[in-house]
Design a protein around this motif. Sequence first.
Motif, PDB file in Angstrom:
ATOM      1  N   ALA A 259       0.815  -1.214   0.000  1.00  0.00           N
ATOM      2  CA  ALA A 259       0.000   0.000   0.000  1.00  0.00           C
ATOM      3  C   ALA A 259       0.848   1.263   0.000  1.00  0.00           C
ATOM      4  CB  ALA A 259      -0.931  -0.001   1.209  1.00  0.00           C
ATOM      5  N   SER A 260       1.913   1.284   0.808  1.00  0.00           N
ATOM      6  CA  SER A 260       2.746   2.478   0.876  1.00  0.00           C
ATOM      7  C   SER A 260       3.499   2.700  -0.428  1.00  0.00           C
ATOM      8  CB  SER A 260       3.743   2.370   2.041  1.00  0.00           C
ATOM      9  OG  SER A 260       4.600   1.252   1.870  1.00  0.00           O
ATOM     10  N   TYR A 261       3.976   1.613  -1.043  1.00  0.00           N
ATOM     11  CA  TYR A 261       4.653   1.754  -2.327  1.00  0.00           C
ATOM     12  C   TYR A 261       3.689   2.236  -3.399  1.00  0.00           C
ATOM     13  CZ  TYR A 261       8.991  -0.426  -0.810  1.00  0.00           C
ATOM     14  OH  TYR A 261      10.167  -0.699  -0.184  1.00  0.00           O
ATOM     15  N   LEU A 262       2.473   1.698  -3.370  1.00  0.00           N
ATOM     16  CA  LEU A 262       1.480   2.042  -4.369  1.00  0.00           C
ATOM     17  C   LEU A 262       1.193   3.542  -4.367  1.00  0.00           C
ATOM     18  CD1 LEU A 262      -0.424   0.905  -6.509  1.00  0.00           C
ATOM     19  CD2 LEU A 262      -2.142   0.633  -4.731  1.00  0.00           C
ATOM     20  N   ALA A 263       1.088   4.124  -3.184  1.00  0.00           N
ATOM     21  CA  ALA A 263       0.828   5.553  -3.084  1.00  0.00           C
ATOM     22  C   ALA A 263       1.959   6.359  -3.717  1.00  0.00           C
ATOM     23  CB  ALA A 263       0.646   5.956  -1.618  1.00  0.00           C
ATOM     24  N   ASN A 264       3.200   5.935  -3.491  1.00  0.00           N
ATOM     25  CA  ASN A 264       4.347   6.624  -4.077  1.00  0.00           C
ATOM     26  C   ASN A 264       4.338   6.499  -5.596  1.00  0.00           C
ATOM     27  OD1 ASN A 264       5.395   7.469  -1.636  1.00  0.00           O
ATOM     28  ND2 ASN A 264       6.655   5.652  -1.364  1.00  0.00           N
ATOM     29  N   TRP A 265       4.052   5.295  -6.082  1.00  0.00           N
ATOM     30  CA  TRP A 265       4.056   5.067  -7.527  1.00  0.00           C
ATOM     31  C   TRP A 265       2.989   5.893  -8.226  1.00  0.00           C
ATOM     32  CZ3 TRP A 265       4.164  -0.905  -6.696  1.00  0.00           C
ATOM     33  CH2 TRP A 265       5.428  -1.280  -6.247  1.00  0.00           C
ATOM     34  N   LEU A 266       1.783   5.913  -7.650  1.00  0.00           N
ATOM     35  CA  LEU A 266       0.710   6.689  -8.262  1.00  0.00           C
ATOM     36  C   LEU A 266       1.076   8.160  -8.334  1.00  0.00           C
ATOM     37  CD1 LEU A 266      -2.581   5.136  -6.843  1.00  0.00           C
ATOM     38  CD2 LEU A 266      -1.841   5.196  -9.219  1.00  0.00           C
ATOM     39  N   ASP A 267       1.720   8.641  -7.289  1.00  0.00           N
ATOM     40  CA  ASP A 267       2.129  10.050  -7.266  1.00  0.00           C
ATOM     41  C   ASP A 267       3.108  10.336  -8.394  1.00  0.00           C
ATOM     42  OD1 ASP A 267       2.162  12.670  -6.083  1.00  0.00           O
ATOM     43  OD2 ASP A 267       4.169  12.214  -5.363  1.00  0.00           O
ATOM     44  N   VAL A 268       4.086   9.445  -8.588  1.00  0.00           N
ATOM     45  CA  VAL A 268       5.067   9.625  -9.659  1.00  0.00           C
ATOM     46  C   VAL A 268       4.397   9.539 -11.029  1.00  0.00           C
ATOM     47  CG1 VAL A 268       7.094   8.623 -10.774  1.00  0.00           C
ATOM     48  CG2 VAL A 268       6.999   8.759  -8.284  1.00  0.00           C
ATOM     49  N   LEU A 269       3.532   8.558 -11.219  1.00  0.00           N
ATOM     50  CA  LEU A 269       2.887   8.366 -12.513  1.00  0.00           C
ATOM     51  C   LEU A 269       2.008   9.548 -12.893  1.00  0.00           C
ATOM     52  CD1 LEU A 269       1.808   4.606 -12.418  1.00  0.00           C
ATOM     53  CD2 LEU A 269       3.898   5.607 -13.333  1.00  0.00           C
ATOM     54  N   LYS A 270       1.301  10.097 -11.924  1.00  0.00           N
ATOM     55  CA  LYS A 270       0.394  11.206 -12.214  1.00  0.00           C
ATOM     56  C   LYS A 270       1.148  12.491 -12.537  1.00  0.00           C
ATOM     57  CE  LYS A 270      -3.581   9.556  -9.587  1.00  0.00           C
ATOM     58  NZ  LYS A 270      -4.454   9.756  -8.407  1.00  0.00           N
TER      59      LYS A 270
END
Length: 282
Positions: free
Chosen positions: A248-259
């Motif tokens: 979950a914590s990684y996912l939040a970081n990845w979404l932020d980068v992708l967006k």
Amino acid sequence: MSFDIYQHVTQTIVDAIEANPAEMQMPWHRFGGQLPENAVSGKQYQGVNILSLWCVAQLRGFDEAQWGTYKQWKEAGCQVRKGEKSSLIVFYKAVRYEDDQGEEQTRHVIKWSAVFNACQVDGYEAPTRPEMSPLERLEAVDAFVQSTGATIKEGGGRACYVPSLDEIHMPDGDRFFDTETRSRTEAFYGVLSHELTHWTGAPHRLARDLTGRFGSDRYAMEELVAELGAAFLCAKLSITPEVRDDHASYLANWLDVLKRDKKAIFTAAARAQDAVEYLSPS
């Protein structure tokens, strides 16, 4: 306004990740890991196309890995059903031009093509695929790992790549357990594939440098590269990757980068593809 293929592919992936936030799973964990392949040539898609087609498959409920253009399906004796929506794959085409000094140069321009999944056509017969029985240790996979030359030490309770020692540390096998969706074997080799991808980024190997453009996001980017590399590698070796406990914590970081960076996923997928090719030279 011109069509932005980078934005389209990135948004497809973001949509797939956000489609079921309660489960917090990446598409390749849900789809089962089989690499998408061209229905006519049998060649597997690479890089960002793997991720994009996995995401489309998850969002639209496709359970087949074969894809092809309208023309390719027709050549194969199949018919795309009326009203079916296509998905996009990308490729790079070499374009020659003259520079200011009149010298011929080459640059690569991104192009795209529309493809349809086997679930969208009539007349397709899915190939019979043997199921892999869960084993304590997979001899063929262990041989593959040994061929990479990576130093792997098992013991303790943490999985990691230690740059200062150039070693991969893996927990004992008995620390991995069966779950409703993963066997202990799949969990073990999924984590090992993640760490092997990190291992390829060492300065004397692929020298993966994600500083500069990604700045403070480089840690999240390297983890995304490792996650994609593990997914690609597990698919190549017919192993279903395990979902990380701290996903979950990684996912939040990845979404932020992708967006914030529509080309980030292209970079991560390309680096992951490089890592898999480094680990498995032809």
